[in-house]
Scaffold this motif. Structure first.
Motif, PDB file in Angstrom:
ATOM      1  N   ALA A   1       0.821  -1.210   0.000  1.00  0.00           N
ATOM      2  CA  ALA A   1       0.000   0.000   0.000  1.00  0.00           C
ATOM      3  C   ALA A   1       0.852   1.255   0.000  1.00  0.00           C
ATOM      4  CB  ALA A   1      -0.931  -0.005   1.216  1.00  0.00           C
ATOM      5  N   HIS A   2       1.993   1.203   0.682  1.00  0.00           N
ATOM      6  CA  HIS A   2       2.894   2.347   0.728  1.00  0.00           C
ATOM      7  C   HIS A   2       3.452   2.658  -0.667  1.00  0.00           C
ATOM      8  CE1 HIS A   2       2.749   0.809   4.794  1.00  0.00           C
ATOM      9  NE2 HIS A   2       3.359   1.884   5.268  1.00  0.00           N
ATOM     10  N   VAL A   3       3.893   1.618  -1.359  1.00  0.00           N
ATOM     11  CA  VAL A   3       4.460   1.805  -2.700  1.00  0.00           C
ATOM     12  C   VAL A   3       3.395   2.324  -3.662  1.00  0.00           C
ATOM     13  CG1 VAL A   3       5.487   0.625  -4.677  1.00  0.00           C
ATOM     14  CG2 VAL A   3       6.282   0.111  -2.354  1.00  0.00           C
ATOM     15  N   GLU A   4       2.201   1.752  -3.595  1.00  0.00           N
ATOM     16  CA  GLU A   4       1.115   2.202  -4.486  1.00  0.00           C
ATOM     17  C   GLU A   4       0.785   3.670  -4.261  1.00  0.00           C
ATOM     18  OE1 GLU A   4      -1.586  -1.782  -5.252  1.00  0.00           O
ATOM     19  OE2 GLU A   4      -1.842  -0.685  -3.381  1.00  0.00           O
TER      20      GLU A   4
ATOM     21  N   GLY B   1      12.301   5.366 -12.289  1.00  0.00           N
ATOM     22  CA  GLY B   1      13.627   5.913 -12.015  1.00  0.00           C
ATOM     23  C   GLY B   1      13.650   6.832 -10.820  1.00  0.00           C
ATOM     24  N   ASN B   2      12.471   7.153 -10.269  1.00  0.00           N
ATOM     25  CA  ASN B   2      12.419   8.000  -9.080  1.00  0.00           C
ATOM     26  C   ASN B   2      12.813   7.206  -7.837  1.00  0.00           C
ATOM     27  OD1 ASN B   2      11.616  10.109 -10.658  1.00  0.00           O
ATOM     28  ND2 ASN B   2       9.614  10.375  -9.714  1.00  0.00           N
ATOM     29  N   ALA B   3      12.802   7.889  -6.691  1.00  0.00           N
ATOM     30  CA  ALA B   3      13.213   7.274  -5.435  1.00  0.00           C
ATOM     31  C   ALA B   3      12.059   7.246  -4.445  1.00  0.00           C
ATOM     32  CB  ALA B   3      14.387   8.042  -4.833  1.00  0.00           C
ATOM     33  N   ILE B   4      12.116   6.300  -3.519  1.00  0.00           N
ATOM     34  CA  ILE B   4      11.128   6.189  -2.460  1.00  0.00           C
ATOM     35  C   ILE B   4      11.867   6.054  -1.128  1.00  0.00           C
ATOM     36  CG2 ILE B   4      10.937   3.670  -2.557  1.00  0.00           C
ATOM     37  CD1 ILE B   4       7.918   4.001  -2.096  1.00  0.00           C
ATOM     38  N   ALA B   5      11.266   6.567  -0.065  1.00  0.00           N
ATOM     39  CA  ALA B   5      11.886   6.477   1.258  1.00  0.00           C
ATOM     40  C   ALA B   5      10.884   5.981   2.285  1.00  0.00           C
ATOM     41  CB  ALA B   5      12.438   7.833   1.684  1.00  0.00           C
ATOM     42  N   PHE B   6      11.379   5.220   3.245  1.00  0.00           N
ATOM     43  CA  PHE B   6      10.576   4.693   4.340  1.00  0.00           C
ATOM     44  C   PHE B   6      11.227   5.042   5.667  1.00  0.00           C
ATOM     45  CE2 PHE B   6       9.555   1.804   0.871  1.00  0.00           C
ATOM     46  CZ  PHE B   6       8.196   1.639   0.997  1.00  0.00           C
ATOM     47  N   TYR B   7      10.383   5.169   6.694  1.00  0.00           N
ATOM     48  CA  TYR B   7      10.873   5.230   8.067  1.00  0.00           C
ATOM     49  C   TYR B   7      10.309   4.047   8.845  1.00  0.00           C
ATOM     50  CZ  TYR B   7      12.722  10.033   7.926  1.00  0.00           C
ATOM     51  OH  TYR B   7      13.451  11.158   7.649  1.00  0.00           O
ATOM     52  N   LEU B   8      11.094   3.573   9.803  1.00  0.00           N
ATOM     53  CA  LEU B   8      10.597   2.663  10.824  1.00  0.00           C
ATOM     54  C   LEU B   8      10.647   3.402  12.141  1.00  0.00           C
ATOM     55  CD1 LEU B   8      12.420  -0.705  10.027  1.00  0.00           C
ATOM     56  CD2 LEU B   8      10.134   0.016   9.299  1.00  0.00           C
ATOM     57  N   GLY B   9       9.568   3.357  12.898  1.00  0.00           N
ATOM     58  CA  GLY B   9       9.533   4.041  14.181  1.00  0.00           C
ATOM     59  C   GLY B   9       8.527   3.397  15.099  1.00  0.00           C
TER      60      GLY B   9
END
Length: 212
Positions: free
Chosen positions: A147-150, A161-169
């Motif tokens: 769901a996050h990627v979508e 070619g773009n970038a994606i970022a995640f946090y864990l908390g």
């Protein structure tokens, strides 16, 4: 005998799936409520919260960025899995994952930028508790981030070619990384291996299966 022409119906082409990854991080970082942003977080980082039962309460968050995602805009995502390595656990710890909804995410340049990215108490970017409230167990942990990627790859300016970022908390009541529903108690955190860990198989990876 009269010959009859047969109507030949075209056969639909089979949809083939493509896979991005599993791939290593482009860069990672760590930030805490009273801890400065570090782009060299060491071999492991804390994820969650801490409370000394007094006036001190702190949250800890681990940021991860993958660049050059060859996933087309509006692709159909079959699965997306973020895999991390938990090295130490706490039975009361909770951990959540969140994504950055930028069309082409950058790593934060300073504390202010990192805190702005993780100050998401009023936004709806959380997954469920990835430990199910049990604190998890040491070893590899696969997190469903479909769901996050979508949510990112369907944005207006997303392109392959773009970038994606995640946090864990974790879940703390302060104004940073957290569910904003309760206070941390004692040491409600786990330790996670970073991309700088000496064991390469411990490094976080991302794998996305998609079709377009």
């Amino acid at each position: 005998m009269t010959a009859r022409a047969r109507l030949l119906r075209p056969v639909a082409a089979a949809s083939s799936a493509s896979t991005f990854g599993p791939t290593a991080l482009s860069n990672d970082w760590w930030v805490g409520e009273t801890s400065a942003l570090s782009t060299s977080p060491g071999t492991t980082v804390k994820v969650g919260g801490w409370d000394d039962s007094g006036s001190n309460q702190e949250w800890f968050a681990y940021g991860m960025r993958w660049a050059n995602l060859t996933v087309p805009k509006d692709a159909t995502i079959s699965s997306a899995t973020l895999t991390i390595r938990v090295t130490t656990t706490d039975s009361s710890a909770k951990a959540y994952s969140a994504h950055i909804e930028d069309d082409d995410a950058e790593a934060p340049a300073d504390d202010e930028g990192a805190r702005a990215q993780v100050d998401i108490c009023t936004r709806t970017r959380w997954s469920t508790d990835i430990f199910g409230g049990s604190g998890g167990s040491s070893g590899a942990l696969s997190i469903n981030v479909k769901a996050h990627v979508e949510a990112v790859t369907t944005r207006g300016s997303w392109s392959s070619g773009n970038a994606i970022a995640f946090y864990l908390g974790g879940e703390v009541t302060d104004d940073g990384m957290g569910g904003c529903t309760r206070a941390a108690t004692d040491a409600d955190y786990v330790s996670v291996a970073t991309d700088q860990n000496g064991t390469s198989s411990y490094h976080p990876t991302l794998e996305i299966v998609y079709s377009s």
